[in-house]
Design a protein around this motif. Sequence first.
Motif, PDB file in Angstrom:
ATOM      1  N   GLN A 190       0.834  -1.193   0.000  1.00 36.92           N
ATOM      2  CA  GLN A 190       0.000   0.000   0.000  1.00 36.92           C
ATOM      3  C   GLN A 190       0.874   1.251   0.000  1.00 36.92           C
ATOM      4  OE1 GLN A 190      -3.304  -0.068  -0.277  1.00 36.92           O
ATOM      5  NE2 GLN A 190      -3.414  -2.307  -0.150  1.00 36.92           N
ATOM      6  N   TRP A 191       0.316   2.363  -0.460  1.00 40.27           N
ATOM      7  CA  TRP A 191       1.025   3.637  -0.410  1.00 40.27           C
ATOM      8  C   TRP A 191       1.362   3.995   1.042  1.00 40.27           C
ATOM      9  CZ3 TRP A 191       2.710   4.547  -4.911  1.00 40.27           C
ATOM     10  CH2 TRP A 191       1.942   4.374  -6.061  1.00 40.27           C
ATOM     11  N   GLY A 192       2.559   4.473   1.254  1.00 41.77           N
ATOM     12  CA  GLY A 192       2.978   4.885   2.586  1.00 41.77           C
ATOM     13  C   GLY A 192       3.539   3.770   3.433  1.00 41.77           C
ATOM     14  N   ASP A 193       3.376   2.506   3.002  1.00 37.39           N
ATOM     15  CA  ASP A 193       3.960   1.402   3.763  1.00 37.39           C
ATOM     16  C   ASP A 193       5.485   1.467   3.681  1.00 37.39           C
ATOM     17  OD1 ASP A 193       1.440   0.534   4.335  1.00 37.39           O
ATOM     18  OD2 ASP A 193       1.548  -1.315   3.150  1.00 37.39           O
ATOM     19  N   THR A 194       6.131   1.015   4.721  1.00 34.81           N
ATOM     20  CA  THR A 194       7.598   0.989   4.731  1.00 34.81           C
ATOM     21  C   THR A 194       8.160  -0.425   4.623  1.00 34.81           C
ATOM     22  OG1 THR A 194       7.606   0.949   7.155  1.00 34.81           O
ATOM     23  CG2 THR A 194       7.748   3.108   6.072  1.00 34.81           C
ATOM     24  N   ALA A 195       7.301  -1.435   4.615  1.00 31.94           N
ATOM     25  CA  ALA A 195       7.740  -2.825   4.522  1.00 31.94           C
ATOM     26  C   ALA A 195       7.254  -3.427   3.208  1.00 31.94           C
ATOM     27  CB  ALA A 195       7.205  -3.647   5.692  1.00 31.94           C
ATOM     28  N   GLY A 196       8.036  -4.372   2.667  1.00 27.81           N
ATOM     29  CA  GLY A 196       7.645  -5.046   1.442  1.00 27.81           C
ATOM     30  C   GLY A 196       6.513  -6.027   1.663  1.00 27.81           C
ATOM     31  N   LYS A 197       5.991  -6.576   0.571  1.00 27.17           N
ATOM     32  CA  LYS A 197       4.881  -7.525   0.635  1.00 27.17           C
ATOM     33  C   LYS A 197       5.299  -8.814   1.331  1.00 27.17           C
ATOM     34  CE  LYS A 197       2.715  -6.038  -3.703  1.00 27.17           C
ATOM     35  NZ  LYS A 197       3.755  -5.094  -4.169  1.00 27.17           N
ATOM     36  N   LEU A 198       4.326  -9.536   1.865  1.00 28.31           N
ATOM     37  CA  LEU A 198       4.568 -10.861   2.418  1.00 28.31           C
ATOM     38  C   LEU A 198       4.882 -11.825   1.287  1.00 28.31           C
ATOM     39  CD1 LEU A 198       1.671 -11.105   5.049  1.00 28.31           C
ATOM     40  CD2 LEU A 198       4.087 -10.642   5.493  1.00 28.31           C
ATOM     41  N   LEU A 199       5.848 -12.712   1.526  1.00 29.80           N
ATOM     42  CA  LEU A 199       6.277 -13.673   0.526  1.00 29.80           C
ATOM     43  C   LEU A 199       6.345 -15.063   1.135  1.00 29.80           C
ATOM     44  CD1 LEU A 199       9.267 -11.650  -0.973  1.00 29.80           C
ATOM     45  CD2 LEU A 199       6.942 -11.755  -1.875  1.00 29.80           C
ATOM     46  N   TRP A 200       6.257 -16.094   0.270  1.00 28.70           N
ATOM     47  CA  TRP A 200       6.313 -17.479   0.716  1.00 28.70           C
ATOM     48  C   TRP A 200       7.282 -18.261  -0.164  1.00 28.70           C
ATOM     49  CZ3 TRP A 200       2.069 -14.449   0.521  1.00 28.70           C
ATOM     50  CH2 TRP A 200       1.309 -14.318   1.694  1.00 28.70           C
ATOM     51  N   ASP A 201       7.862 -19.341   0.384  1.00 28.30           N
ATOM     52  CA  ASP A 201       8.697 -20.221  -0.417  1.00 28.30           C
ATOM     53  C   ASP A 201       7.864 -21.382  -0.946  1.00 28.30           C
ATOM     54  OD1 ASP A 201       8.363 -22.032   1.666  1.00 28.30           O
ATOM     55  OD2 ASP A 201      10.421 -21.875   2.403  1.00 28.30           O
ATOM     56  N   GLY A 202       8.528 -22.390  -1.525  1.00 26.75           N
ATOM     57  CA  GLY A 202       7.812 -23.511  -2.102  1.00 26.75           C
ATOM     58  C   GLY A 202       7.084 -24.373  -1.101  1.00 26.75           C
ATOM     59  N   ASN A 203       7.429 -24.247   0.171  1.00 25.94           N
ATOM     60  CA  ASN A 203       6.732 -24.980   1.238  1.00 25.94           C
ATOM     61  C   ASN A 203       5.725 -24.092   1.957  1.00 25.94           C
ATOM     62  OD1 ASN A 203       8.236 -27.426   0.884  1.00 25.94           O
ATOM     63  ND2 ASN A 203       9.968 -26.432   1.893  1.00 25.94           N
ATOM     64  N   ASN A 204       5.432 -22.930   1.348  1.00 28.16           N
ATOM     65  CA  ASN A 204       4.482 -21.956   1.905  1.00 28.16           C
ATOM     66  C   ASN A 204       4.902 -21.436   3.270  1.00 28.16           C
ATOM     67  OD1 ASN A 204       2.739 -21.882  -0.319  1.00 28.16           O
ATOM     68  ND2 ASN A 204       1.660 -23.709   0.375  1.00 28.16           N
ATOM     69  N   LYS A 205       6.223 -21.333   3.453  1.00 29.90           N
ATOM     70  CA  LYS A 205       6.768 -20.712   4.654  1.00 29.90           C
ATOM     71  C   LYS A 205       7.186 -19.281   4.319  1.00 29.90           C
ATOM     72  CE  LYS A 205       8.460 -24.999   6.739  1.00 29.90           C
ATOM     73  NZ  LYS A 205       9.650 -25.728   7.264  1.00 29.90           N
ATOM     74  N   SER A 206       7.095 -18.409   5.295  1.00 32.45           N
ATOM     75  CA  SER A 206       7.384 -17.003   5.083  1.00 32.45           C
ATOM     76  C   SER A 206       8.841 -16.792   4.659  1.00 32.45           C
ATOM     77  CB  SER A 206       7.089 -16.211   6.362  1.00 32.45           C
ATOM     78  OG  SER A 206       7.388 -14.849   6.195  1.00 32.45           O
ATOM     79  N   VAL A 207       9.050 -15.876   3.710  1.00 30.77           N
ATOM     80  CA  VAL A 207      10.380 -15.554   3.197  1.00 30.77           C
ATOM     81  C   VAL A 207      10.607 -14.053   3.355  1.00 30.77           C
ATOM     82  CG1 VAL A 207      11.841 -15.476   1.134  1.00 30.77           C
ATOM     83  CG2 VAL A 207      10.334 -17.429   1.518  1.00 30.77           C
ATOM     84  N   GLY A 208      11.822 -13.687   3.726  1.00 29.80           N
ATOM     85  CA  GLY A 208      12.176 -12.278   3.826  1.00 29.80           C
ATOM     86  C   GLY A 208      13.481 -11.984   3.107  1.00 29.80           C
ATOM     87  N   PHE A 209      13.776 -10.701   2.896  1.00 25.62           N
ATOM     88  CA  PHE A 209      15.036 -10.278   2.289  1.00 25.62           C
ATOM     89  C   PHE A 209      16.031  -9.912   3.382  1.00 25.62           C
ATOM     90  CE2 PHE A 209      12.574 -10.301  -1.447  1.00 25.62           C
ATOM     91  CZ  PHE A 209      13.427 -10.204  -2.536  1.00 25.62           C
ATOM     92  N   ASP A 210      17.315 -10.210   3.128  1.00 25.40           N
ATOM     93  CA  ASP A 210      18.362  -9.831   4.066  1.00 25.40           C
ATOM     94  C   ASP A 210      19.412  -9.011   3.330  1.00 25.40           C
ATOM     95  OD1 ASP A 210      19.863 -11.616   2.556  1.00 25.40           O
ATOM     96  OD2 ASP A 210      19.877 -13.194   4.071  1.00 25.40           O
TER      97      ASP A 210
END
Length: 462
Positions: free
Chosen positions: A275-295
Amino acid sequence: MKGFVKLIAVVVTAAAFAVSCSKDKDSGAVSFDKPAVFIDAPSGMATVGFTLRNIKTLSVTSQPTGWDEPMLDQTTGMLTVIAPSATALEKGTAVESGTVVLAGVTPGGTSVSGVLFVGVVKTVDLSAAGVANSYMASVKETNYLFDVMHKGDGSPLATDHLGVIWKSASGLVQYLQMENGKASFYIGADTEDSNKILKGNAVIGAYDANDELIWSWHVWVTDYDPNDPAVQKTFNGNTFMDRNIGAFSSAVGDPLSMGLQFQWGRKDPIPTPAQWGDTAGKLLWDGNNKSVGFDSKVVVADVATNLVNSIASPTSIIQANSSPYDWYTLESEGDDIGDDRWDDAGAKTAFDPCPRGWRVPVSEPFESAWDGCVAATGNWNTGFTWLDPDTGYWPAAGYRSSNGSWDYNGVIGYYWAASPVHEEGIVGKESAGSGFYFQSDTALSGYTQYRITVMSLRCVKE
């Protein structure tokens, strides 16, 4: 649709296992050789291999309505699924998709099962006309293929197996497998509207025999066709897409228009906020539908190591804490190291993130692809819509800062071009990239920025 082949998809999902730790005889498993098998016509058959562990009895307990009962051969470990006829599908006496359940019982009485998803689908080879680093999938309930033995420039890869690195919707890329040197996966319908495709972005990785990630590809799932002239914008000698790469909208003020962002010279996309004004990226998942983040990783002295890190770590932002502020090199004087990452003497490169037939725009400072796009000729709404020239809507997604948050989202637009910059007095000097900058009262077509910066990108036709 022209070139498509009607297939029956027999997709094997992960088996659900029931295990008792008290006795070995209470533990068992049913597993399949492949996650997907395809039949080339209605009324055809698909044979799937399976493996049993500690199973006393085995049977098929269900199949979709109108499908013949699968043939089970426990001696050879093969299950043959029989597709419904075209007449049965047309009359509605057979459904297009459903599940086949292969159920087993251990000597101790524990029930285990393997579940197969079966469906009538098309198969489309996205790389049939040529390879790229980004592929667009636009038809729902379709099995997609693309070449995983070559990079976007055609150079070879020693791919052994595949994996989903991230996806923007948990059900987006299903039943991924490697078949005859190609990725094979299924894209379904939107969960809220079955008449539409489930939109999203994903990154699929190629791994070698040592399980090292050696390349990856972006899959852009959308109903948008950039090759339709009606949705192209031509100005200053370039034909642009009408939206950012990875975006799902070109509508003024729509946050779905933000799309994806990139470090200069890298092929790996970084999702923008939801959304506009958000400071965090979208939620993401891997192939096992576990949460993924950027480092984050830090640039090192060896260029080859930085290049390997950029390929092997598509979910890492490579940072530099001192001049020249480039993820590729620490050299700041007298070299043009890595200038050809996105522009090789005017040609598209191995690291270009755009789909086949498209590329990152070339734009030298003071001779820009965006000449004439000044604030006075545009309308502002969390981005600019230029009227003269007619450029369409350009959202102001801001940029991803070194601490991982988005700055100026909805306030400033930053866009990359492929051209490197080597001018005294310009930010970054030997390690700048050219591009485009704008906010509500200013537009700078000769913009330059440090190459570590994460900014938006809009592709132009080759």
